[in-house]
Design an enzyme around this catalytic site. Structure first.
Site, PDB file in Angstrom:
ATOM      1  N   HIS A 186     -35.985  24.674   2.266  1.00 52.85           N
ATOM      2  CA  HIS A 186     -35.411  23.547   1.502  1.00 52.85           C
ATOM      3  C   HIS A 186     -35.777  23.753   0.025  1.00 52.85           C
ATOM      4  CE1 HIS A 186     -33.959  19.729   0.369  1.00 52.85           C
ATOM      5  NE2 HIS A 186     -34.531  18.954   1.263  1.00 52.85           N
TER       6      HIS A 186
ATOM      7  N   HIS B 185     -32.531  19.321  -3.864  1.00 54.39           N
ATOM      8  CA  HIS B 185     -32.740  17.876  -3.944  1.00 54.39           C
ATOM      9  C   HIS B 185     -34.004  17.431  -4.670  1.00 54.39           C
ATOM     10  CE1 HIS B 185     -30.010  17.750  -0.129  1.00 54.39           C
ATOM     11  NE2 HIS B 185     -29.382  18.162  -1.213  1.00 54.39           N
TER      12      HIS B 185
ATOM     13  N   TYR C 231     -37.032  18.653  -4.703  1.00 54.58           N
ATOM     14  CA  TYR C 231     -38.350  18.875  -4.087  1.00 54.58           C
ATOM     15  C   TYR C 231     -39.004  20.106  -4.723  1.00 54.58           C
ATOM     16  CZ  TYR C 231     -36.906  15.136  -1.009  1.00 54.58           C
ATOM     17  OH  TYR C 231     -36.503  13.909  -0.548  1.00 54.58           O
TER      18      TYR C 231
HETATM   19  C1  FNR Z   1     -30.057  13.375   3.807  1.00 62.12           C
HETATM   20  N1  FNR Z   1     -29.998  14.652   3.245  1.00 62.12           N
HETATM   21  C2  FNR Z   1     -31.023  15.548   3.477  1.00 62.12           C
HETATM   22  N2  FNR Z   1     -30.945  16.807   2.977  1.00 62.12           N
HETATM   23  C3  FNR Z   1     -31.886  17.733   3.286  1.00 62.12           C
HETATM   24  O1  FNR Z   1     -31.768  18.883   2.839  1.00 62.12           O
HETATM   25  N3  FNR Z   1     -32.942  17.403   4.082  1.00 62.12           N
HETATM   26  C4  FNR Z   1     -33.103  16.160   4.602  1.00 62.12           C
HETATM   27  O2  FNR Z   1     -34.041  15.900   5.354  1.00 62.12           O
HETATM   28  C5  FNR Z   1     -32.130  15.177   4.258  1.00 62.12           C
HETATM   29  N4  FNR Z   1     -32.232  13.903   4.711  1.00 62.12           N
HETATM   30  C6  FNR Z   1     -31.192  13.017   4.567  1.00 62.12           C
HETATM   31  C7  FNR Z   1     -31.232  11.775   5.226  1.00 62.12           C
HETATM   32  C8  FNR Z   1     -30.151  10.923   5.150  1.00 62.12           C
HETATM   33  C9  FNR Z   1     -30.186   9.635   5.926  1.00 62.12           C
HETATM   34  C10 FNR Z   1     -29.022  11.265   4.369  1.00 62.12           C
HETATM   35  C11 FNR Z   1     -27.830  10.346   4.278  1.00 62.12           C
HETATM   36  C12 FNR Z   1     -28.983  12.470   3.697  1.00 62.12           C
HETATM   37  C13 FNR Z   1     -28.727  15.124   2.668  1.00 62.12           C
HETATM   38  C14 FNR Z   1     -27.770  15.554   3.785  1.00 62.12           C
HETATM   39  O3  FNR Z   1     -28.189  16.769   4.359  1.00 62.12           O
HETATM   40  C15 FNR Z   1     -26.311  15.720   3.284  1.00 62.12           C
HETATM   41  O4  FNR Z   1     -26.266  16.730   2.328  1.00 62.12           O
HETATM   42  C16 FNR Z   1     -25.782  14.428   2.686  1.00 62.12           C
HETATM   43  O5  FNR Z   1     -25.859  13.377   3.630  1.00 62.12           O
HETATM   44  C17 FNR Z   1     -24.346  14.570   2.236  1.00 62.12           C
HETATM   45  O6  FNR Z   1     -23.520  14.865   3.325  1.00 62.12           O
HETATM   46  P1  FNR Z   1     -22.539  13.748   3.928  1.00 62.12           P
HETATM   47  O7  FNR Z   1     -23.383  12.627   4.441  1.00 62.12           O
HETATM   48  O8  FNR Z   1     -21.650  13.312   2.802  1.00 62.12           O
HETATM   49  O9  FNR Z   1     -21.806  14.473   5.016  1.00 62.12           O
END
Ligand code: FNR
Length: 455
Positions: free
Chosen positions: A191, A194, A196
């Site tokens: 990861h 985002h 981090y």
């Molecule tokens: C996330 N996202 C996320 N990304 C990641 O790399 N690790 C994670 O643990 C999380 N956790 C997470 C929790 C929740 C509840 C949401 C809504 C999002 C981002 C996720 O992987 C994804 O990129 C986004 O949700 C955008 O995609 P959708 O929802 O538009 O299909």
């Protein structure tokens, strides 16, 4: 014509996917405290979302207790955690699916209060570290807020990692990678997105170092590359994925936890070109149209209407499998998969996969319907609407394992045998609103529940 999303894809040495609808990594705050192992609910949650030849990416999983930044988020450093994850991977494999573990270090997002978590009292880590002592601030320049076990607090000024700390950090990544192997995963994902820790090193708005980890784009990519190498010392070529989230700040676009860069295109292009040297299983790229603060309801999310940006900037730079995520809908996943040359190779869904455990099957019917000009094939089933209130609800089964699949509806109306299917345990019919696939993202204001639709 078959939609590309439903054709096979070779994913490094992980295996050959039978479809390209991927479960995006999703933090759900349902790990068992204080061990931070996945619970039996997690086994059910992942099993429900597994499919033959489908890829699941786990929620972000801490490589060490130094990374703890939110309640009830799982780790992958202890024997107990490995045992918990083993049950998850077994359940996914039984259904013929693949699962990789997303390895996470939150860096400065972790509040120092997490130092008093039992896992840290035992292992003596001090959460709240970063490339430089730059605090997370809001748009007005005031310290940002974060969650702790004692409620909301201001982000602290992080401690700058020393060269010795970075050496130890890479060992922590290698250790977590080894643990993931013992837990039966098919691969791991680093990861680096985002906002981090690794992203904090990439962005010069956070990274102010003057040593070999700061300054030039090459130096700021150094930690990312060292982590790839540490993890690749444990896993073979083709079993390691990386997630990045190129953003469009400083032009007022989306940033993650205030991670800004004076030239985002330069740092992410350089990172991608370096990653080409490592025969990765895949590169997962977040589209910046996904913005956490707008992601609450389908109607309020402008991201569903926005164009792709990172695909066009970065596809031609990366030699391997590129997975896209962020704001995809049934319609746009169909559009994106038409371009076999330049499109994403697979699409990771977050929120719609939370609320639709059988999302690949429901999307398949949509893609068939579209590719046949909506003629002579049954109308695709609607999707369960997601409810944000339970996205991050510690320990709750609601909004976690109770979203019903289509099979659940079909079986439960025909027989009472449905309860024998372990996927169906806890699913609740009629609890969630249904949304027509054709309405998602094309006319958000008009999205309504569709009581007439039959599952
Ligand atoms: C996330 N996202 C996320 N990304 C990641 O790399 N690790 C994670 O643990 C999380 N956790 C997470 C929790 C929740 C509840 C949401 C809504 C999002 C981002 C996720 O992987 C994804 O990129 C986004 O949700 C955008 O995609 P959708 O929802 O538009 O299909």
């Amino acid at each position: 014509m078959t939609s590309k999303l439903f054709t096979p894809l070779k994913l490094g040495c992980i295996g050959t996917l039978q479809h390209r609808v991927v479960l995006a990594p999703l933090t759900r705050n349902r790990a068992t405290e204080p061990t931070l192992s996945p619970s039996s609910l997690a086994v059910q949650y992942y099993r429900q979302r597994a499919s033959r030849g489908g890829l699941l990416i786990t929620e972000a999983t801490h490589i060490s207790p130094e990374s703890l930044a939110y309640p009830a988020t799982p780790g992958i450093w202890s024997t107990e955690q490995v045992q918990g994850w083993r049950q998850v991977t077994d359940a996914v494999h039984e259904k013929g699916g693949f699962i990789v573990c997303q390895l996470w270090h939150t860096g400065r997002v972790a509040h120092p209060d997490y130092g008093s978590h039992p896992c840290n009292r035992e292992l003596h880590y001090q959460p709240g570290v970063s490339a430089s002592p730059t605090q997370i601030v809001d748009r007005q320049g005031n310290p940002g807020k974060t969650v702790t076990y004692d409620g909301t607090k201001e982000h602290a000024v992080p401690k700058e990692l020393s060269l010795q700390d970075i050496f130890r950090l890479c060992e922590d990544y290698a250790n977590a990678a080894q643990r993931a192997k013992e837990a039966g995963f098919d691969g791991v994902e680093i990861h680096a997105a985002h906002g981090y820790l690794i992203d904090q090193f990439l962005n010069n708005g956070v990274n102010r170092r003057t040593d070999e980890y700061g300054g030039s784009v090459k130096n700021r990519c150094r930690l990312l590359i060292e982590v790839v190498e540490a993890v690749s010392s444990v896993w073979p070529e083709g079993a390691v994925g990386v997630r990045i989230s190129p953003h469009d700040a400083p032009n007022g676009g989306n940033t993650y936890y205030g991670c800004k860069d004076s030239d985002p295109d330069a740092i992410y292009s350089h990172a991608i070109q370096l990653l080409n040297r490592y025969a990765l299983a895949y590169l997962l790229v977040t589209e910046p149209r996904w913005v956490g603060k707008y992601d609450s309801t389908p109607e309020s999310d402008p991201g569903f209407e926005m164009p792709l940006t990172n695909l066009h900037k970065y596809r031609s730079l990366f030699d391997g499998v590129m997975i896209g995520a962020g704001g995809f809908t049934p319609a746009t996943s169909y559009e994106a998969s038409k371009d076999t040359e330049k499109g994403y190779d697979a699409i990771a869904f977050g929120r719609w996969f939370i609320s639709n455990p059988d999302l690949p099957e429901r999307l398949r019917t949509w893609h068939d319907y579209e590719s046949r000009g909506r003629q002579g094939v049954p109308e695709p089933p609607p999707l369960n609407r997601y409810e944000r209130a339970t996205f991050y609800a510690p320990h709750e089964k609601d909004g976690y394992i109770d979203y019903p699949s289509m099979d659940f509806f079909n079986e439960s109306t025909e027989s009472t045998e449905s309860t024998k299917n372990p996927d169906f345990k806890g699913m609740v019919a009629g609890k969630y609103e249904l949304v027509d696939q054709s309405q998602i993202g094309t006319s958000l204001k008009d999205i309504k529940s569709n009581p007439k639709s039959k599952m």
